[in-house]
Design a protein around this motif. Structure first.
Motif, PDB file in Angstrom:
ATOM      1  N   ILE A 176       0.867  -1.186   0.000  1.00  0.00           N
ATOM      2  CA  ILE A 176       0.000   0.000   0.000  1.00  0.00           C
ATOM      3  C   ILE A 176       0.900   1.231   0.000  1.00  0.00           C
ATOM      4  CG2 ILE A 176      -1.831   1.249   1.195  1.00  0.00           C
ATOM      5  CD1 ILE A 176      -2.735  -1.497   0.343  1.00  0.00           C
ATOM      6  N   THR A 177       0.827   2.024  -1.044  1.00  0.00           N
ATOM      7  CA  THR A 177       1.775   3.133  -1.192  1.00  0.00           C
ATOM      8  C   THR A 177       1.164   4.511  -0.997  1.00  0.00           C
ATOM      9  OG1 THR A 177       1.402   3.155  -3.591  1.00  0.00           O
ATOM     10  CG2 THR A 177       3.214   1.792  -2.774  1.00  0.00           C
ATOM     11  N   ASP A 178      -0.169   4.595  -0.825  1.00  0.00           N
ATOM     12  CA  ASP A 178      -0.779   5.916  -0.685  1.00  0.00           C
ATOM     13  C   ASP A 178      -1.349   6.123   0.717  1.00  0.00           C
ATOM     14  OD1 ASP A 178      -2.894   4.194  -0.887  1.00  0.00           O
ATOM     15  OD2 ASP A 178      -4.009   5.356  -2.353  1.00  0.00           O
ATOM     16  N   GLY A 181      -4.912   4.862   1.402  1.00  0.00           N
ATOM     17  CA  GLY A 181      -5.015   3.433   1.679  1.00  0.00           C
ATOM     18  C   GLY A 181      -4.825   3.121   3.148  1.00  0.00           C
ATOM     19  N   TRP A 182      -3.803   3.708   3.759  1.00  0.00           N
ATOM     20  CA  TRP A 182      -3.561   3.457   5.179  1.00  0.00           C
ATOM     21  C   TRP A 182      -4.646   4.085   6.043  1.00  0.00           C
ATOM     22  CZ3 TRP A 182      -1.148  -0.566   5.954  1.00  0.00           C
ATOM     23  CH2 TRP A 182      -0.053  -0.942   5.175  1.00  0.00           C
ATOM     24  N   GLN A 183      -5.219   5.171   5.575  1.00  0.00           N
ATOM     25  CA  GLN A 183      -6.327   5.774   6.316  1.00  0.00           C
ATOM     26  C   GLN A 183      -7.529   4.834   6.332  1.00  0.00           C
ATOM     27  OE1 GLN A 183      -6.089   8.723   8.018  1.00  0.00           O
ATOM     28  NE2 GLN A 183      -8.084   8.120   8.884  1.00  0.00           N
ATOM     29  N   PRO A 277      -8.673  -1.079  -3.740  1.00  0.00           N
ATOM     30  CA  PRO A 277      -8.529   0.245  -4.367  1.00  0.00           C
ATOM     31  C   PRO A 277      -7.177   0.901  -4.097  1.00  0.00           C
ATOM     32  CG  PRO A 277     -10.672   0.053  -3.299  1.00  0.00           C
ATOM     33  CD  PRO A 277      -9.866  -1.130  -2.864  1.00  0.00           C
ATOM     34  N   HIS A 278      -6.429   0.380  -3.133  1.00  0.00           N
ATOM     35  CA  HIS A 278      -5.173   1.015  -2.745  1.00  0.00           C
ATOM     36  C   HIS A 278      -3.954   0.107  -2.921  1.00  0.00           C
ATOM     37  CE1 HIS A 278      -7.887   3.933  -0.927  1.00  0.00           C
ATOM     38  NE2 HIS A 278      -8.484   2.945  -0.297  1.00  0.00           N
TER      39      HIS A 278
END
Length: 290
Positions: A176-178, A181-183, A277-278
């Motif tokens: 997960i690079t964005d 995504g982590w949110q 999606p992420h």
């Protein structure tokens, strides 16, 4: 060849006492060399790879995974490895490195004792277990503890996800690079962790004020330990369907990260629908598509 060239050849033949034909051959070869394109300084000449020979990096050298049993008056060490991991040398190297680091930390604490003897032997207990073993994805769990004094040992909890086809470990940062995504993962995990915590809080015989205080404390620990950062979700293992595709990632939180030691290791399964999606493009094929 013109007349001047012929006269030059005859002159050279007489001076160096070499037959005329030999001098001609030498000059012709020299001229051919001068016409060859020169390789740029610092640039290696192209190397042809024979047919059937791969130019890809060779697999990592085999690493010996030897179980460890040490029992002395000052310390006890027990480490066990899954034999099936030996067929993945890169993964085996990661497991051995993790175990050796844990062992080194324990022995460092033993050395710090000097001539003193601990009331109880310092102890390292570590077991690696194969969780998933498919052609596309492999996962190993590390569980154990390191005791160097105090009321209880320090938990050792780790997960290793290996991709055999690329001979690489899959990390949370690469997957997960964005930030979005982590949110999304953080919000989903916090909701589940809080629900699990609420279910553990006793409802009978506890004053409402005490319950509210426990809820506030647990909420703060969950918020701090599962914020939207890759480091908070570094330990995970895949949950697969019958076709070997990932339907969810089980994020693993060691004791103290999102709750007190008494709550032990906690987990949250985040479904592929939240993750996809992420997920970085190169890893999406590992997941079950909606």
């Amino acid at each position: 060849m013109g007349a001047p060239f012929i006269e030059e050849v005859k002159t050279m033949s007489r001076l160096v006492h070499v037959p005329y034909a030999a001098v001609v051959m030498l000059l012709v070869l020299a001229g051919c060399k001068q016409q060859e394109p020169a390789t740029a300084v610092g640039e290696a000449a192209p190397v042809e790879v024979p047919a059937g020979v791969s130019s890809e990096p060779e697999p990592a050298a085999a690493v010996e995974m030897r179980d460890v049993i040490e029992n002395t008056p000052s310390h006890v060490i027990g480490i066990s490895y899954p034999p099936a991991a030996a067929k993945y040398p890169g993964l085996a190297a990661e497991l051995v490195e993790y175990a050796e680091n844990a062992k080194a930390e324990l022995l460092k604490a033993v050395t710090a004792l000097g001539n003193d003897k601990p009331t109880a032997p310092y102890e390292l207990s570590l077991a690696f277990d194969m969780l998933v073993d498919t052609p596309a994805i492999v996962a190993v769990a590390a569980e154990g503890s390191s005791y160097t004094g105090g009321a209880h040992g320090q938990p050792l909890v780790a997960r290793f996800v290996w991709l055999p086809q690329t001979q690489q470990q899959l990390t949370a940062e690469a997957l997960i690079t964005d930030v979005a995504g982590w949110q999304a993962i953080s919000e989903y995990s916090q909701e589940k962790l809080l629900a699990q915590a609420m279910a553990r809080i006793p409802s009978e015989g506890v004053e409402p004020e005490d319950q509210q205080r426990q809820i506030r404390n647990l909420s703060r620990m969950i918020h701090d330990g599962s914020g939207a950062e890759a480091a908070n979700f570094s330990q995970f293992q895949p949950v697969l369907d019958g076709a070997g595709k990932i339907t969810a990632l089980r994020f693993v939180f060691p004791p103290y990260q999102v709750g007190p030691y008494s709550d032990g290791t906690q987990t949250v399964d985040v479904p592929a629908a939240v993750l996809l999606p992420h997920v970085a493009a190169q890893y999406r094929e590992l997941f079950a598509q909606p």
